[in-house]
Design a protein around this motif. Structure first.
Motif, PDB file in Angstrom:
ATOM      1  N   GLN A 165      43.551  46.536  44.624  1.00  0.00           N
ATOM      2  CA  GLN A 165      42.977  48.221  44.535  1.00  0.00           C
ATOM      3  C   GLN A 165      44.579  48.844  45.813  1.00  0.00           C
ATOM      4  O   GLN A 165      44.033  48.465  47.138  1.00  0.00           O
ATOM      5  CB  GLN A 165      41.265  48.648  44.385  1.00  0.00           C
ATOM      6  CG  GLN A 165      42.249  50.326  43.860  1.00  0.00           C
ATOM      7  CD  GLN A 165      40.478  50.639  43.862  1.00  0.00           C
ATOM      8  OE1 GLN A 165      40.252  50.298  43.975  1.00  0.00           O
ATOM      9  NE2 GLN A 165      40.223  51.359  42.625  1.00  0.00           N
ATOM     10  N   GLY A 201      45.681  54.870  44.545  1.00  0.00           N
ATOM     11  CA  GLY A 201      46.318  55.443  43.678  1.00  0.00           C
ATOM     12  C   GLY A 201      47.780  54.498  42.393  1.00  0.00           C
ATOM     13  O   GLY A 201      48.175  54.734  41.633  1.00  0.00           O
ATOM     14  N   GLN A 202      47.120  53.409  42.578  1.00  0.00           N
ATOM     15  CA  GLN A 202      48.288  52.713  41.609  1.00  0.00           C
ATOM     16  C   GLN A 202      46.722  51.992  40.694  1.00  0.00           C
ATOM     17  O   GLN A 202      47.169  50.730  40.475  1.00  0.00           O
ATOM     18  CB  GLN A 202      48.644  51.196  42.512  1.00  0.00           C
ATOM     19  CG  GLN A 202      49.822  52.078  43.368  1.00  0.00           C
ATOM     20  CD  GLN A 202      50.987  50.970  43.412  1.00  0.00           C
ATOM     21  OE1 GLN A 202      51.061  49.812  42.713  1.00  0.00           O
ATOM     22  NE2 GLN A 202      51.140  51.195  44.387  1.00  0.00           N
ATOM     23  N   GLY A 203      45.561  52.365  40.999  1.00  0.00           N
ATOM     24  CA  GLY A 203      44.526  51.899  39.669  1.00  0.00           C
ATOM     25  C   GLY A 203      44.045  50.237  40.607  1.00  0.00           C
ATOM     26  O   GLY A 203      44.044  49.316  41.345  1.00  0.00           O
ATOM     27  N   LEU A 204      43.169  49.235  39.465  1.00  0.00           N
ATOM     28  CA  LEU A 204      43.572  48.173  39.691  1.00  0.00           C
ATOM     29  C   LEU A 204      44.318  47.124  39.292  1.00  0.00           C
ATOM     30  O   LEU A 204      44.805  47.509  37.771  1.00  0.00           O
ATOM     31  CB  LEU A 204      42.022  47.415  39.200  1.00  0.00           C
ATOM     32  CG  LEU A 204      41.053  48.377  39.233  1.00  0.00           C
ATOM     33  CD1 LEU A 204      39.770  48.572  38.249  1.00  0.00           C
ATOM     34  CD2 LEU A 204      40.048  48.474  40.746  1.00  0.00           C
TER      35      LEU A 204
END
Lengths: 113, 113
Positions: free
Chosen positions: A37, A40-43
């Protein structure tokens, strides 16, 4: 209590060193996952394993390696080949595959300088 | 392929409602929703497995429009505890040998008193 444990919570390493992140579950789950993680990019999925002694690459496997020698354990090694390893790493497990609820560990925050 | 979530962020006052959308360019088999508080692991909210299915968790519910390849999460009469980042995870049609979830970038919800 059943759950997923990850250790350590914070990890600091020098550039060029390999580092192994621990993930253990006592939920008797078949499937285990590693996510990265970034803000701003999630998982993003690194590796996943459906059964013991078998695992598949996720979307961002380059520079990482895993093993699944026991059902309970799914350690992740961040190698020196990973160009930007500083991130929050989350381990998860589910009873079977991805159609089931995933239980997440507390995460390991890795900082490489 | 990563699903697209919108909006990126929303600010609410207690008692207000909000909708978070999750859409995919590929056919969906299931949609998962998770909530993550700052510095903590994501926590499962619900899975939607059939087109048109709606599920609820307290005053949080979701719908799944299989035809439009999208899901929506509804926060009703929001409470301070609803603050966090909401992620959708999508699974594509079975038979693709694709036993993994793809997560969206997340929607940050802030509920103020």
């Amino acid at each position: 209590d059943g759950g997923i444990t990850q250790s350590p919570k914070y990890l600091f390493r020098k550039e060029g060193q390999n580092v192994t992140l621990s993930c253990e579950q006592n939920l008797n789950h078949d499937a285990m996952y590693w996510y990265r993680q970034d803000p701003g990019q999630g998982l993003r999925l690194i590796y996943y394993s459906q059964i013991v002694n078998d695992f598949q690459k996720g979307d961002i496997a380059e520079g990482y390696s895993v093993s699944r020698e026991k059902k309970e354990s799914f350690p992740l090694t961040v190698t020196s080949a990973q160009k930007n390893p500083t991130a929050f790493y989350l381990c998860a497990s589910s009873i079977k595959g991805s159609s089931y609820e995933q239980y997440f560990g507390p995460g390991t925050r890795l900082t490489v300088t | 392929q990563q699903p697209v979530q919108s909006p990126q962020a929303v600010i609410l006052r207690e008692g207000e409602d909000a909708v978070i959308n999750c859409s995919s360019s590929k056919a969906l088999y299931s949609v998962h929703w998770y909530r993550q508080k700052h510095g903590e692991a994501p926590v499962f909210l619900m899975i939607l497995l059939k087109g048109g299915e709606q599920k609820g968790h307290e005053k949080i519910s979701a719908s799944f429009n299989e035809k439009k390849q999208q899901s929506s999460l509804y926060l009703t009469a929001s409470q301070l505890s609803y603050s966090g980042t909401y992620f959708c995870g999508t699974e594509h049609a079975p038979g693709s040998n694709d036993y993994k979830l793809s997560f969206g970038a997340g929607t940050t919800v802030t509920v103020r008193a």
